[in-house]
Design a protein around this motif. Structure first.
Motif, PDB file in Angstrom:
ATOM      1  N   MET A   4       5.969 -10.487   5.748  1.00  0.00           N
ATOM      2  CA  MET A   4       5.685  -9.166   5.170  1.00  0.00           C
ATOM      3  C   MET A   4       5.893  -9.177   3.658  1.00  0.00           C
ATOM      4  O   MET A   4       5.050  -8.687   2.905  1.00  0.00           O
ATOM      5  CB  MET A   4       6.572  -8.103   5.822  1.00  0.00           C
ATOM      6  N   LEU A   5       7.016  -9.739   3.218  1.00  0.00           N
ATOM      7  CA  LEU A   5       7.277  -9.783   1.781  1.00  0.00           C
ATOM      8  C   LEU A   5       6.281 -10.688   1.062  1.00  0.00           C
ATOM      9  O   LEU A   5       5.814 -10.358  -0.036  1.00  0.00           O
ATOM     10  CB  LEU A   5       8.706 -10.258   1.523  1.00  0.00           C
ATOM     11  N   GLY A   6       5.956 -11.821   1.673  1.00  0.00           N
ATOM     12  CA  GLY A   6       4.982 -12.716   1.072  1.00  0.00           C
ATOM     13  C   GLY A   6       3.609 -12.079   0.974  1.00  0.00           C
ATOM     14  O   GLY A   6       2.921 -12.203  -0.043  1.00  0.00           O
ATOM     15  N   GLY A   7       3.200 -11.383   2.018  1.00  0.00           N
ATOM     16  CA  GLY A   7       1.907 -10.704   1.989  1.00  0.00           C
ATOM     17  C   GLY A   7       1.857  -9.586   0.971  1.00  0.00           C
ATOM     18  O   GLY A   7       0.862  -9.406   0.266  1.00  0.00           O
ATOM     19  N   THR A   8       2.959  -8.847   0.867  1.00  0.00           N
ATOM     20  CA  THR A   8       3.021  -7.761  -0.120  1.00  0.00           C
ATOM     21  C   THR A   8       2.965  -8.324  -1.535  1.00  0.00           C
ATOM     22  O   THR A   8       2.234  -7.812  -2.390  1.00  0.00           O
ATOM     23  CB  THR A   8       4.311  -6.946   0.070  1.00  0.00           C
ATOM     24  N   THR A   9       3.725  -9.377  -1.789  1.00  0.00           N
ATOM     25  CA  THR A   9       3.714  -9.993  -3.118  1.00  0.00           C
ATOM     26  C   THR A   9       2.345 -10.535  -3.456  1.00  0.00           C
ATOM     27  O   THR A   9       1.850 -10.340  -4.571  1.00  0.00           O
ATOM     28  CB  THR A   9       4.768 -11.127  -3.170  1.00  0.00           C
ATOM     29  N   LEU A  10       1.740 -11.205  -2.511  1.00  0.00           N
ATOM     30  CA  LEU A  10       0.400 -11.746  -2.746  1.00  0.00           C
ATOM     31  C   LEU A  10      -0.608 -10.615  -2.999  1.00  0.00           C
ATOM     32  O   LEU A  10      -1.480 -10.736  -3.856  1.00  0.00           O
ATOM     33  CB  LEU A  10      -0.036 -12.594  -1.556  1.00  0.00           C
ATOM     34  N   GLY A  11      -0.480  -9.515  -2.271  1.00  0.00           N
ATOM     35  CA  GLY A  11      -1.364  -8.375  -2.487  1.00  0.00           C
ATOM     36  C   GLY A  11      -1.193  -7.762  -3.865  1.00  0.00           C
ATOM     37  O   GLY A  11      -2.168  -7.395  -4.529  1.00  0.00           O
ATOM     38  N   ILE A  12       0.048  -7.654  -4.327  1.00  0.00           N
ATOM     39  CA  ILE A  12       0.306  -7.092  -5.653  1.00  0.00           C
ATOM     40  C   ILE A  12      -0.235  -8.013  -6.739  1.00  0.00           C
ATOM     41  O   ILE A  12      -0.836  -7.565  -7.714  1.00  0.00           O
ATOM     42  CB  ILE A  12       1.826  -6.843  -5.845  1.00  0.00           C
ATOM     43  N   ILE A  13      -0.033  -9.307  -6.552  1.00  0.00           N
ATOM     44  CA  ILE A  13      -0.503 -10.263  -7.563  1.00  0.00           C
ATOM     45  C   ILE A  13      -2.017 -10.246  -7.667  1.00  0.00           C
ATOM     46  O   ILE A  13      -2.570 -10.263  -8.770  1.00  0.00           O
ATOM     47  CB  ILE A  13       0.013 -11.683  -7.240  1.00  0.00           C
ATOM     48  N   THR A  14      -2.710 -10.186  -6.554  1.00  0.00           N
ATOM     49  CA  THR A  14      -4.176 -10.212  -6.614  1.00  0.00           C
ATOM     50  C   THR A  14      -4.744  -8.866  -7.054  1.00  0.00           C
ATOM     51  O   THR A  14      -5.833  -8.822  -7.631  1.00  0.00           O
ATOM     52  CB  THR A  14      -4.776 -10.597  -5.250  1.00  0.00           C
ATOM     53  N   ALA A  15      -4.038  -7.776  -6.810  1.00  0.00           N
ATOM     54  CA  ALA A  15      -4.547  -6.459  -7.173  1.00  0.00           C
ATOM     55  C   ALA A  15      -4.313  -6.127  -8.640  1.00  0.00           C
ATOM     56  O   ALA A  15      -5.078  -5.365  -9.233  1.00  0.00           O
ATOM     57  CB  ALA A  15      -3.904  -5.384  -6.301  1.00  0.00           C
ATOM     58  N   ASN A  16      -3.284  -6.675  -9.258  1.00  0.00           N
ATOM     59  CA  ASN A  16      -2.960  -6.361 -10.651  1.00  0.00           C
ATOM     60  C   ASN A  16      -3.426  -7.520 -11.541  1.00  0.00           C
ATOM     61  O   ASN A  16      -2.817  -8.582 -11.558  1.00  0.00           O
ATOM     62  CB  ASN A  16      -1.446  -6.165 -10.782  1.00  0.00           C
ATOM     63  N   PRO A  17      -4.484  -7.320 -12.322  1.00  0.00           N
ATOM     64  CA  PRO A  17      -5.027  -8.427 -13.124  1.00  0.00           C
ATOM     65  C   PRO A  17      -4.080  -8.920 -14.212  1.00  0.00           C
ATOM     66  O   PRO A  17      -4.118 -10.083 -14.575  1.00  0.00           O
ATOM     67  CB  PRO A  17      -6.301  -7.860 -13.718  1.00  0.00           C
ATOM     68  N   ASP A  18      -3.224  -8.052 -14.753  1.00  0.00           N
ATOM     69  CA  ASP A  18      -2.298  -8.501 -15.797  1.00  0.00           C
ATOM     70  C   ASP A  18      -1.330  -9.543 -15.245  1.00  0.00           C
ATOM     71  O   ASP A  18      -1.084 -10.567 -15.866  1.00  0.00           O
ATOM     72  CB  ASP A  18      -1.503  -7.323 -16.362  1.00  0.00           C
ATOM     73  N   ILE A  19      -0.801  -9.265 -14.095  1.00  0.00           N
ATOM     74  CA  ILE A  19       0.154 -10.193 -13.490  1.00  0.00           C
ATOM     75  C   ILE A  19      -0.566 -11.451 -13.010  1.00  0.00           C
ATOM     76  O   ILE A  19      -0.112 -12.563 -13.250  1.00  0.00           O
ATOM     77  CB  ILE A  19       0.897  -9.526 -12.319  1.00  0.00           C
ATOM     78  N   SER A  20      -1.711 -11.261 -12.361  1.00  0.00           N
ATOM     79  CA  SER A  20      -2.408 -12.423 -11.809  1.00  0.00           C
ATOM     80  C   SER A  20      -2.902 -13.354 -12.913  1.00  0.00           C
ATOM     81  O   SER A  20      -2.862 -14.570 -12.756  1.00  0.00           O
ATOM     82  CB  SER A  20      -3.556 -11.982 -10.915  1.00  0.00           C
TER      83      SER A  20
END
Length: 113
Positions: free
Chosen positions: A70-86
């Motif tokens: 769950m945490l890994g999926g959430t982190t991966l989702g945030i990273i791919t959704a936010n272009p600044d971080i990704s």
């Protein structure tokens, strides 16, 4: 040759404990079966805490694995959704001392005055 008593199972399941004990007093064959069942019951009671401990450990391990996904999926989702971080993570751009607001010299090292 006499027939063996086969009432133990039906008495154990359908009758009260008092009726079963009364029959066991009068029937040596059922008393022997009851003695064997008592030994088996004692063995099961002896092993029961160890079984429950292993079961709890398996449940805890499954919960940890589920939390990890769950945490890994959430982190991966945030990273791919936010272009600044990704972009920062994917392309290796890191913050320098100047980006962090420290005074730097011409070489980019923190200057001490």
């Amino acid at each position: 040759m006499t027939d063996k008593c086969s009432k133990y199972e039906s008495l154990f399941i359908f009758k009260t404990e008092e009726e079963l004990n009364e029959h066991i007093k009068n029937c040596p064959e059922c008393a022997e079966v009851h003695k064997k069942m008592k030994k088996i019951s004692d063995l099961i009671q002896e092993v029961k805490p160890h079984y429950k401990k292993q079961k709890r450990l398996a449940v805890k391990a499954a919960a940890c694995i589920a939390l990890f996904f769950m945490l890994g999926g959430t982190t991966l989702g945030i990273i791919t959704a936010n272009p600044d971080i990704s972009d920062r993570i994917m392309y290796g751009t890191t913050l320098s001392a100047e980006d962090l607001g420290f005074p730097v010299d011409s070489y980019g090292l923190i200057s001490v005055e």
